[in-house]
Scaffold this motif. Structure first.
Motif, PDB file in Angstrom:
ATOM      1  N   PRO A 125       0.790  -1.244   0.000  1.00 55.35           N
ATOM      2  CA  PRO A 125       0.000   0.000   0.000  1.00 55.35           C
ATOM      3  C   PRO A 125       0.818   1.287   0.000  1.00 55.35           C
ATOM      4  CG  PRO A 125      -0.172  -1.122   2.122  1.00 55.35           C
ATOM      5  CD  PRO A 125       0.539  -2.063   1.199  1.00 55.35           C
ATOM      6  N   ASP A 126       2.123   1.204   0.267  1.00 62.58           N
ATOM      7  CA  ASP A 126       2.949   2.414   0.276  1.00 62.58           C
ATOM      8  C   ASP A 126       3.964   2.411  -0.872  1.00 62.58           C
ATOM      9  OD1 ASP A 126       1.703   3.567   2.526  1.00 62.58           O
ATOM     10  OD2 ASP A 126       2.920   2.326   3.863  1.00 62.58           O
ATOM     11  N   THR A 127       3.678   1.649  -1.907  1.00 60.94           N
ATOM     12  CA  THR A 127       4.607   1.536  -3.034  1.00 60.94           C
ATOM     13  C   THR A 127       3.922   1.947  -4.339  1.00 60.94           C
ATOM     14  OG1 THR A 127       5.773  -0.283  -1.958  1.00 60.94           O
ATOM     15  CG2 THR A 127       6.078  -0.072  -4.333  1.00 60.94           C
ATOM     16  N   VAL A 128       4.659   2.679  -5.156  1.00 63.35           N
ATOM     17  CA  VAL A 128       4.213   2.986  -6.517  1.00 63.35           C
ATOM     18  C   VAL A 128       5.170   2.276  -7.465  1.00 63.35           C
ATOM     19  CG1 VAL A 128       3.758   4.797  -8.213  1.00 63.35           C
ATOM     20  CG2 VAL A 128       3.270   5.197  -5.790  1.00 63.35           C
ATOM     21  N   PHE A 129       4.607   1.660  -8.490  1.00 62.87           N
ATOM     22  CA  PHE A 129       5.388   0.918  -9.474  1.00 62.87           C
ATOM     23  C   PHE A 129       5.433   1.700 -10.784  1.00 62.87           C
ATOM     24  CE2 PHE A 129       3.457  -1.978  -6.499  1.00 62.87           C
ATOM     25  CZ  PHE A 129       4.451  -2.904  -6.224  1.00 62.87           C
ATOM     26  N   VAL A 130       6.541   1.629 -11.461  1.00 66.69           N
ATOM     27  CA  VAL A 130       6.668   2.264 -12.772  1.00 66.69           C
ATOM     28  C   VAL A 130       7.318   1.257 -13.722  1.00 66.69           C
ATOM     29  CG1 VAL A 130       7.642   4.196 -14.062  1.00 66.69           C
ATOM     30  CG2 VAL A 130       6.932   4.529 -11.701  1.00 66.69           C
ATOM     31  N   ALA A 131       6.734   1.094 -14.879  1.00 68.06           N
ATOM     32  CA  ALA A 131       7.324   0.237 -15.921  1.00 68.06           C
ATOM     33  C   ALA A 131       7.536   1.109 -17.154  1.00 68.06           C
ATOM     34  CB  ALA A 131       6.402  -0.926 -16.258  1.00 68.06           C
ATOM     35  N   GLU A 132       8.798   1.264 -17.519  1.00 67.45           N
ATOM     36  CA  GLU A 132       9.152   2.159 -18.626  1.00 67.45           C
ATOM     37  C   GLU A 132       9.899   1.396 -19.713  1.00 67.45           C
ATOM     38  OE1 GLU A 132      11.670   5.251 -17.063  1.00 67.45           O
ATOM     39  OE2 GLU A 132      10.655   5.213 -15.140  1.00 67.45           O
ATOM     40  N   LEU A 133       9.631   1.738 -20.955  1.00 68.50           N
ATOM     41  CA  LEU A 133      10.445   1.275 -22.081  1.00 68.50           C
ATOM     42  C   LEU A 133      10.965   2.496 -22.822  1.00 68.50           C
ATOM     43  CD1 LEU A 133       8.323  -1.662 -23.624  1.00 68.50           C
ATOM     44  CD2 LEU A 133      10.351  -1.849 -22.160  1.00 68.50           C
ATOM     45  N   TRP A 134      12.245   2.432 -23.180  1.00 69.09           N
ATOM     46  CA  TRP A 134      12.917   3.524 -23.876  1.00 69.09           C
ATOM     47  C   TRP A 134      13.650   2.960 -25.097  1.00 69.09           C
ATOM     48  CZ3 TRP A 134      12.623   8.578 -21.981  1.00 69.09           C
ATOM     49  CH2 TRP A 134      12.028   8.708 -20.725  1.00 69.09           C
ATOM     50  N   THR A 135      13.883   3.801 -26.073  1.00 70.37           N
ATOM     51  CA  THR A 135      14.567   3.324 -27.279  1.00 70.37           C
ATOM     52  C   THR A 135      16.000   2.880 -26.977  1.00 70.37           C
ATOM     53  OG1 THR A 135      15.090   5.631 -27.777  1.00 70.37           O
ATOM     54  CG2 THR A 135      13.202   4.662 -28.934  1.00 70.37           C
ATOM     55  N   SER A 136      16.571   3.391 -25.889  1.00 70.83           N
ATOM     56  CA  SER A 136      17.925   2.996 -25.489  1.00 70.83           C
ATOM     57  C   SER A 136      18.157   3.422 -24.046  1.00 70.83           C
ATOM     58  CB  SER A 136      18.975   3.671 -26.384  1.00 70.83           C
ATOM     59  OG  SER A 136      18.989   5.073 -26.138  1.00 70.83           O
ATOM     60  N   ALA A 137      19.160   2.829 -23.427  1.00 66.56           N
ATOM     61  CA  ALA A 137      19.547   3.249 -22.079  1.00 66.56           C
ATOM     62  C   ALA A 137      19.988   4.710 -22.091  1.00 66.56           C
ATOM     63  CB  ALA A 137      20.663   2.351 -21.549  1.00 66.56           C
TER      64      ALA A 137
END
Lengths: 99, 99
Positions: free
Chosen positions: B46-58
């Motif tokens: 309950p105290d965590t936010v998740f983020v999933a990201e994709l990028w063209t490169s590091a």
């Protein structure tokens, strides 16, 4: 609600690339509700395979695990796995890319 | 090579939804190379936010962190954060959804 399943799969030493080949083989049957399924690797974790999945719902993800083709694929991967698993599961609540 | 950044951000008690609102506010300027940016939550954390990201490169991901708009956004989020961070970074090597 879109559901995200992020997983780490430990491979037996030297078997990571076989596991990657297994996991990236094109599906003959795309499980219903699968929006994204990206397989990855990192130089920092040479015996780990990463998976980032998006599904239309947690239920769609759970149902996919019962498909004969998915069950067979999991069985086929088992000899490559170390037994170490990790990851996160969460519900997608938004994106700054959508208004 | 497509780069994945999966993150967990700890929120101060009771501030998770503010952090979510902050992270999902539509971007006025989309950082170059951002392919996916999904924000999530889980009843199990309950105290965590998740983020999933994709990028063209590091490199595109790293460059985005230097943008004034992104730096300002990170600063604005800081009072909501507990200081606990987690996640995974990996290179995407394939997908069974693509042949």
């Amino acid at each position: 609600m879109t559901f995200a399943n992020i997983g780490t799969l430990g491979a037996l030493p030297g078997r990571r690339d076989e596991l990657i080949a297994h996991l990236t083989r094109p599906w003959t049957e795309v499980p219903e509700g699968c929006l994204l399924y990206e397989v990855g690797a990192s130089d920092d974790a040479p015996d780990t395979v990463f998976v980032a999945e998006l599904w239309t719902s947690a239920e769609a993800h759970a149902a996919s695990l019962q498909l004969p083709s998915v069950r067979a694929s999991i069985e086929a991967a088992r000899p490559l796995l170390s037994g170490e698993f990790g990851g996160y599961r969460f519900d997608v609540v938004g994106s700054p890319l959508r208004s």
